[in-house]
Design an enzyme around this catalytic site. Structure first.
Site, mmCIF file in Angstrom:
data_model
loop_
_atom_site.group_PDB
_atom_site.id
_atom_site.type_symbol
_atom_site.label_atom_id
_atom_site.label_comp_id
_atom_site.label_asym_id
_atom_site.label_seq_id
_atom_site.Cartn_x
_atom_site.Cartn_y
_atom_site.Cartn_z
ATOM 1 C CG HIS A 102 -5.736 1.898 5.277
ATOM 2 N ND1 HIS A 102 -5.252 2.868 6.128
ATOM 3 C CD2 HIS A 102 -4.742 0.992 5.123
ATOM 4 C CE1 HIS A 102 -4.008 2.539 6.465
ATOM 5 N NE2 HIS A 102 -3.679 1.412 5.870
ATOM 6 C CD GLU A 159 -3.286 -2.310 7.420
ATOM 7 O OE1 GLU A 159 -2.174 -2.506 6.924
ATOM 8 O OE2 GLU A 159 -3.946 -1.284 7.190
ATOM 9 C CD GLU A 196 -2.805 5.498 6.787
ATOM 10 O OE1 GLU A 196 -2.802 5.504 5.543
ATOM 11 O OE2 GLU A 196 -1.898 4.972 7.466
ATOM 12 N N GLY A 208 2.823 2.448 10.778
ATOM 13 C CA GLY A 208 3.778 3.537 10.607
ATOM 14 C C GLY A 208 4.512 3.917 11.882
ATOM 15 C CG ASN A 229 -1.718 1.235 1.390
ATOM 16 O OD1 ASN A 229 -1.765 2.064 0.476
ATOM 17 N ND2 ASN A 229 -2.374 1.379 2.540
ATOM 18 C CD1 TRP A 230 3.399 0.866 -2.786
ATOM 19 C CD2 TRP A 230 3.470 1.945 -4.755
ATOM 20 N NE1 TRP A 230 4.038 0.057 -3.678
ATOM 21 C CE2 TRP A 230 4.102 0.688 -4.895
ATOM 22 C CE3 TRP A 230 3.401 2.795 -5.859
ATOM 23 C CZ2 TRP A 230 4.658 0.269 -6.103
ATOM 24 C CZ3 TRP A 230 3.955 2.377 -7.062
ATOM 25 C CH2 TRP A 230 4.575 1.127 -7.175
ATOM 26 C CE LYS A 231 -0.079 3.199 4.782
ATOM 27 N NZ LYS A 231 0.030 3.300 6.234
ATOM 28 N N GLY A 256 3.024 -1.000 4.242
ATOM 29 C CA GLY A 256 3.078 0.414 3.894
ATOM 30 C C GLY A 256 4.508 0.816 3.565
ATOM 31 N N GLY A 257 5.175 1.458 4.520
ATOM 32 C CA GLY A 257 6.506 2.032 4.317
ATOM 33 C C GLY A 257 7.494 1.120 3.606
ATOM 34 C CB SER A 295 5.573 -1.629 11.899
ATOM 35 O OG SER A 295 5.191 -0.287 12.153
#
Ligand code: 13P
Length: 249
Positions: A95, A167, A97, A173, A9-11, A234-235, A213
């Site tokens: 998600h 999640e 967010e 993150g 997930n590149w956000k 993510g990251g 993470s």
């Protein structure tokens, strides 16, 4: 058996140029991977170019969100037809967010899931508790609500096209991953819930992936848990090498 799914997930990261570079590099690292499904979810603006770049490769394409109607007066929204046109197979829905920053609720998420299924997109339904909720011992109750409401009126037969992502919000993150046994406990309870809501086959066959993470150095232990079927990353998915190490866990 459940095929592992590793989803990036590149956000809100990557211009079109960055996105194409990233996915080209990833393609090189993972070209021989067969037993794990690989998915990237770039921002909307990069979907078209990334779609061309992954064509005929073992990397699939997904979106990070979607509107809940096929078309109409919904300024700023992207419809499932538009995603299908760009060869998206998956869409991340609910998600944390989206839930916490943009106030999406279970009702909206449920509408999106139904609209995605109707248009042959596979929803990845995200659920998870906040730190306060975990401390108040509410984790299972919160997740039960998110799943029951998010999957309201969904048929057992449609569940083969749905992935659930656990999640925990406090792990996203933050560098704090849930301990593998903590994640396993929740994944197992999600599986039990799916069995109760639908049937034994749905409980057994639905893929439940973990996010929060995930890194090359913690993926192996997470994947050793019997009810963890992959990761939503993510990251670390923004670095081709790291993501490829996760994919190869
Ligand atoms: P991080 O891997 O950056 O913690 O993000 C997890 C996530 O939200 C994936 O959807």
């Amino acid at each position: 058996m459940r095929k592992p799914l590793m989803a990036g997930n590149w956000k809100m990261n990557c211009t079109v140029k960055d996105a194409v570079e990233l996915v080209k590099e990833l393609k090189k690292y993972v070209k021989d991977v067969k037993n794990t499904e690989i998915l990237v979810c770039p921002p909307f603006t990069a979907l078209n170019e990334v779609s061309r770049t992954v064509k005929d490769s073992n990397i699939e394409l997904g979106a990070q969100n979607m509107g809940y109607e096929d078309s109409g007066a919904f300024t700023g929204e992207i419809s499932p037809l538009m995603l299908r046109e760009l060869k998206c197979r998956y869409v991340i829905l609910g998600h944390s967010e989206r839930r916490h920053i943009f106030n999406e609720n279970d009702g909206v998420i449920n509408k999106k899931i139904k609209c995605a299924l109707k248009n042959n997109l596979k929803p990845i339904l995200c659920v998870g508790e906040t730190l306060l909720q975990r401390r108040a011992n509410l984790t299972k109750k919160i997740i039960l609500n998110q799943i029951q409401n998010g999957l309201k009126d969904i048929k057992a037969d449609d569940m083969k096209n749905i992935v659930v992502a656990y999640e925990p919000v406090w792990a996203i993150g933050t560098g704090k991953t849930a301990m593998p046994y903590q994640a396993q406990e929740i994944h197992a309870s999600i599986r039990d819930l799916l069995e109760d809501m639908f049937n034994q086959d749905v409980g057994f066959n639905t893929r439940i992936i973990y996010g929060g993470s995930v890194k090359p150095d913690n993926i192996k232990e997470l994947m050793m848990q019997s009810d963890i079927d992959g990761a939503l990353v993510g990251g670390a998915s923004l670095k081709a090498k790291d993501f490829s190490q996760i994919i190869r866990y």
